[in-house]
Structure formats: structure tokens, C-alpha cells
Motif scaffolding. Sequence first.
Motif, mmCIF file in Angstrom:
data_model
loop_
_atom_site.group_PDB
_atom_site.id
_atom_site.type_symbol
_atom_site.label_atom_id
_atom_site.label_comp_id
_atom_site.label_asym_id
_atom_site.label_seq_id
_atom_site.Cartn_x
_atom_site.Cartn_y
_atom_site.Cartn_z
ATOM 1 N N LEU A 271 6.777 -6.121 -11.303
ATOM 2 C CA LEU A 271 6.425 -7.538 -11.464
ATOM 3 C C LEU A 271 5.335 -7.964 -10.501
ATOM 4 O O LEU A 271 4.493 -8.786 -10.821
ATOM 5 N N TRP A 272 5.345 -7.365 -9.306
ATOM 6 C CA TRP A 272 4.279 -7.679 -8.351
ATOM 7 C C TRP A 272 2.944 -7.187 -8.886
ATOM 8 O O TRP A 272 1.909 -7.842 -8.703
ATOM 9 N N GLY A 273 2.983 -6.028 -9.534
ATOM 10 C CA GLY A 273 1.753 -5.487 -10.115
ATOM 11 C C GLY A 273 1.176 -6.455 -11.129
ATOM 12 O O GLY A 273 -0.031 -6.710 -11.152
ATOM 13 N N GLY A 314 -1.629 2.016 -12.343
ATOM 14 C CA GLY A 314 -2.079 0.712 -11.862
ATOM 15 C C GLY A 314 -2.380 0.724 -10.373
ATOM 16 O O GLY A 314 -1.918 1.591 -9.632
ATOM 17 N N LEU A 315 -3.155 -0.257 -9.951
ATOM 18 C CA LEU A 315 -3.615 -0.270 -8.566
ATOM 19 C C LEU A 315 -2.477 -0.518 -7.594
ATOM 20 O O LEU A 315 -2.382 0.130 -6.557
ATOM 21 N N VAL A 316 -1.586 -1.449 -7.937
ATOM 22 C CA VAL A 316 -0.508 -1.785 -6.986
ATOM 23 C C VAL A 316 0.425 -0.592 -6.777
ATOM 24 O O VAL A 316 0.741 -0.224 -5.643
ATOM 25 N N ASN A 317 0.827 0.022 -7.884
ATOM 26 C CA ASN A 317 1.721 1.175 -7.756
ATOM 27 C C ASN A 317 1.042 2.312 -7.003
ATOM 28 O O ASN A 317 1.679 3.047 -6.261
ATOM 29 N N ARG A 321 2.405 3.829 -3.605
ATOM 30 C CA ARG A 321 2.720 5.258 -3.560
ATOM 31 C C ARG A 321 2.046 5.911 -2.363
ATOM 32 O O ARG A 321 2.644 6.686 -1.624
ATOM 33 N N ARG A 322 0.765 5.531 -2.145
ATOM 34 C CA ARG A 322 0.037 6.074 -1.000
ATOM 35 C C ARG A 322 0.736 5.723 0.305
ATOM 36 O O ARG A 322 0.901 6.555 1.186
ATOM 37 N N ILE A 323 1.170 4.449 0.395
ATOM 38 C CA ILE A 323 1.852 4.015 1.621
ATOM 39 C C ILE A 323 3.150 4.801 1.789
ATOM 40 O O ILE A 323 3.479 5.260 2.889
ATOM 41 N N GLY A 324 3.857 4.996 0.661
ATOM 42 C CA GLY A 324 5.095 5.766 0.707
ATOM 43 C C GLY A 324 4.858 7.188 1.207
ATOM 44 O O GLY A 324 5.583 7.697 2.059
ATOM 45 N N ASP A 325 3.788 7.809 0.686
ATOM 46 C CA ASP A 325 3.432 9.167 1.102
ATOM 47 C C ASP A 325 3.185 9.214 2.606
ATOM 48 O O ASP A 325 3.642 10.111 3.311
ATOM 49 N N LEU A 326 2.425 8.208 3.057
ATOM 50 C CA LEU A 326 2.055 8.150 4.467
ATOM 51 C C LEU A 326 3.304 8.054 5.339
ATOM 52 O O LEU A 326 3.434 8.750 6.343
ATOM 53 N N ARG A 327 4.231 7.190 4.897
ATOM 54 C CA ARG A 327 5.473 7.003 5.656
ATOM 55 C C ARG A 327 6.267 8.298 5.716
ATOM 56 O O ARG A 327 6.773 8.677 6.756
ATOM 57 N N GLN A 328 6.338 8.968 4.565
ATOM 58 C CA GLN A 328 7.105 10.212 4.525
ATOM 59 C C GLN A 328 6.511 11.236 5.471
ATOM 60 O O GLN A 328 7.216 11.917 6.206
ATOM 61 N N ARG A 329 5.155 11.302 5.440
ATOM 62 C CA ARG A 329 4.492 12.283 6.295
ATOM 63 C C ARG A 329 4.778 11.974 7.760
ATOM 64 O O ARG A 329 5.052 12.844 8.563
#
Lengths: 333, 288
Positions: A271-273, A314-317, A321-329
Motif C-alpha cells: 500500500l505504501w508503494g 516497483g521502486l518502493v519494494n 529490499r536493498r535496505i533489507g539486504d544491507l541490514r542482513q549483511r
Amino acid sequence: MATLSVTSAPQSAAAGLRNDLIAAAVIAVVGAIGYFVFPDDLAFLIRVIGLAFLVISLDLVTGYCGVATLGHAALFGVGAYAAGNVCLAGVTDPILMLLTGVIAGTATGLMSGLLVTRFRGLPQLVLSIAFGQLVAALANKLSSITGGSDGLAGIAPGPVFGVFNFDMFGRTGYIFSVIVLLVTMVTLLRFSRSPFALMCRAIKDDTLRARMIGVAVYPRLVVMYCVAGAVAGLGGALTAINTGVVGLDSVGFERSAEALIMLILGGAGNLWGALIGAILFELFHHYVSAASPFHWMILIGLLLIVVVLFFPKGLVNEVTRRIGDLRQRRAAR
Amino acid sequence: MQTLLGILPDALAYGMVLFTISIGLSIMMGLMRVVNLAHGAFAMIGGYLASFALTSLGVSYPIAILIAVIGTVIVSVPFEFLLYRRIYRRSDELTQILLTIGITFFIVGIANYIFGPTSKPIPLPDLLKGPFDLGLRMIPAHRLFVIGCGVVTAVALWLLIEKTEFGVRLRAAVDNGDMAEALGIRTQIVYSATFALAVGLAAFGGVVGAELLPVEPYYALRYMVTFLVVVSVGGAGSVTGAMAASLLLGLADTTGKYLAPEFGEFFFYVAVIVIVYVFPHGLFGKAH
């Protein structure tokens, strides 16, 4: 079609409440920033908020249920015309006008949903187009209730709660719109975590499997279409209240196509997207289209091609996703 | 009776224009399963090129048609190579719709950037300008020409698909792409050739149909869904189906405009909803 889009299990009640509060706070803060930073562009911001309802509504059927539709503006437009008509008939209370828009949108959503969700693929798409065009043709011809190609003008809503008058600068209109958006968004965020919405996602991911575990697919999709119709009708009514006119463009094919583009730019199924896609698209439109409408078409065409090919979610997802990847790393380190 | 005689030639001509343009899309959707909303954009390119050739280069009408068809196919090559190839047969509808809407916007923008935002006249040769005496009544010669073009296209395509080596390969790829490939048919080449054929037919239809669907800057957007609707009603991949759907919808639209002009496209879309609801795969289509 095997990729699962449900990434999180249903949250605990406390976490859900916290998320809702954060969402409300974010919308309130961004709304306040818009109010104080762009006091001269409130009419534009109001227009964006109105369209955001359409895109969010589209997200409910396209992003959550996987229904490909190019006739969604019909739901929005009918809501707008209904709200305009009750206002002209003497019911000028904005809340009642919104309610009328919701009812009209739901009814249109029901009709559209019964027709469109019966099939998948090409027939579904064509039925959605035909339904939208049918409503547009009717809006053009039933000029006694829609004003035809001149549009339905002279909608003058009364004060909100009998206290706050709509002013010519759109201050009341803007605050009113932000509040309605806030309430709708929080409600829908809750709704999107409900078992019902999760089951709709299951239908989208694998209709056959959903049917095998005993889900009544068609009725669920129709109900979801009604919810989407309510949201779109709300947006239409809000736009009618704020602008005072309802034109044929509010039911047109271009509006439906644009809404789909906004949704994909932001990211379907989020919905944010949908909200951010609407804002980005309109901002982009506002600045580029002022230069030349044809440059605008070239650029939006290119942008759409790039997003579809390289950022299909989409851009938001993509960003989350990138932020999620960064956090995981970082966590792994 | 008089009204009927008035409606029929117009309906027939309009239906034939729809057929000439849509049949390319139909074959493409039957074979590659691409919901191509940019088909009208290629018809528009054909119209623009023909208009340019006729008004600026001063060539004759048949040469202009040839230039339009070949030019449009050449223009379409990079689109096929870079974009369409990615969505043949594998993507979901939403991706295809959005990609082809993007392509349409891009083409509309570029065409207007180059040729300017005015409508493009396609002057007819003298032979087609006047009325033609059918014995019963006079009808414009151009209408007859368009109807003839539609019939010739249909027959030529039928021969191509049923009687040639290429047609055999094409039908094999439609029925089972993987198996066709396993048997040594280079499906990628069949796809590309079909794409070129579809685009060429679109350009041809765009030029000969310009009297009925005038070539203007928003042509591609205005008729974006019309051709898709024709294909869907007829059934993707079926020549007979596309012909039936074009004539039926041409009749519905023209009759509606004659008898109840205030309702415009209303009857057209009512017919579409009823037909698609009853025959979800089209009148002559097969379920995939």
C-alpha cells in the motif's frame, strides 16, 4: 508464479498497533510538511491525494489479488459523480458526500468485480476495459446527471462538521484530505494483515492451490473488488468535494492506465508503494508536462520500460529490499 | 431498407479496417501470447510515414503504402530485438501490458517530436476519390478499396498459414513451442518473422484505413484497446475469428452510431462484454 509474496507471518497485536501508529505519524508528518513547505501548491497536493486513493484501490485488486485491470477509473468516477449529484441535490455535508461516494463506489465495484474476476488472463483484461469504457460512454451521454463533456460543475460542499469552511486556498480541503487519507490508510494497513487479505494473496500466488485447500476464490475476489470500489469511490468523492467539478477524465481510460503506471512505479502489493507511486508520478508529470506534453510521453514511456524490465517489483519494494539486504549483511558481520 | 443500405457499406468498410489492422495482433497473440497494446502505435507509424511520403516526397499512393509498410517494419526491429523478445510466451499479462503501454507512450512522444502535433492527411489518388456506382446505389470508391484490401489480406494470410512451409512452422510453434523447437524449428526466427508480419499488416491497415480512423497524434492511444478487443472477441490466432469479430463489431459500432448517435461506443462495448462473457476464449479461439 511460484514466487511467494507473503514475506512476514501475521504479527502480534502489539506490533500491529505499533505499525499503525507509525503509519499514522508518517502520513501526518509528511502532510504537515506539504502544508507548510508548499502553501501555494495545495491544489496540486489535493489532486495527488485524490489520485492516491485510486491507486491504493487498484493495488487491492491488482497487487493483492493479481487481477489485471484497465478499467479501474470507473469506480473512482462513479464515486465522484455520485458525491457531486447529492451535493447538487442539497446534501452538502462533506462527510455524507464521502459516504455517498463510498456506497456508489462499492456498488460499481460489485458489478465490475462480478464481471471481471470471473476469468483470468486476456478475457479478464478485456472485460475490465469494456466495463470502464461502458461507464465512460454512459458518463458522456447521461448529461442530465453527469454534465456530459462539460463536466458536473457547481459542487459547493458545506463546512466540515458544520464548522470548517472550505476556503479558496484549499487549506481546509488539504487538511481534510490528509485526515481522510490517514484514516483510510491505517484501516487498510490493518485490513491488509487480515486473514481475508492474506488469503487473497494466496489466490494471487497460486489460484489452483488456493482452490484445492478449499478457498472460494470467486466470492473472495468479488468482495475484495467491493472494498477496492469503496476506496476508489471515497477518493472520487474527495476529489469532487475539493475541486467542485467532476469531468469526463475522471472515468476515462487514460486515468485507468495512469493509475496502473503509478502502481507499478511504486510497487504493486504494497500500500505504501501505491501511495508513493502516485506521488512520484504526479510530481514528475507536474514538472515535465509543463515543459512539453510530448517530452512527458517519451520520458514516462522510457521510465515505464525501465521499471518493468529492471525493477519489476516497483521502486518502493526495490528500495526496501536493498535496505533489507544491507541490514542482513550488517547483522551477519 | 434505405438505412440498411446506408449502414452496410460503412459497417463493412469499418470492419475490414479493423480486420486489416487487428489480424497482425491476433496472429502475434496466438503465437507469442503477447498482449500488445502498442499495435496501434505501429499502425500510426505507418500512417505517419505514408503521409510524409505522399505530401513531402510526392510519390504515388501504392509506393507510399510500400514505404509505410517497409519503413514501419524497419522501425520496429529494435523494439522486437530489445524489448518484445523478453516477453514472448513467458511473462504475465501485467508485465506485457505495462511494457507495451510504455512503448506506446514512447512512440507517440517521438512521432510528435519529429512530425509535429498536427493530424496527418493521407490524400487519396483520384481513382479512389469519387463515388462508385454499384447499380443499387452510389458508394465511395474508397470504401470498396478498403473492403477489397481486407478480403485480399484474409485470403493471402490463409494461404500463407495453411499452404506454405512457413505456415507449417508457425502452426507447429503455436501448438507446442517446445516440441517445435525440439524438432528443429528455429522458433525465435518464426517469432521474429511473425512480429514483422504483424507490424507490416498494422502499418498497411493504418494507411488504407486512414479515411475511417484518421491519423492524428493520439491515434495510438485512442485505438489502443480497440484492436485488442477485436482480437479478444475473435479469439487470438484465428483468421476466421478476427474476420468475424471485426465485421460483428464494425456492424455494432456503425449501427449504433447511425441509429443512436448519442450513445456512441455504448453498443460496441455492450456487444464486447456479452461475447467475451459467453466465449472467454473468443468466438473461434482455443484455450491455451
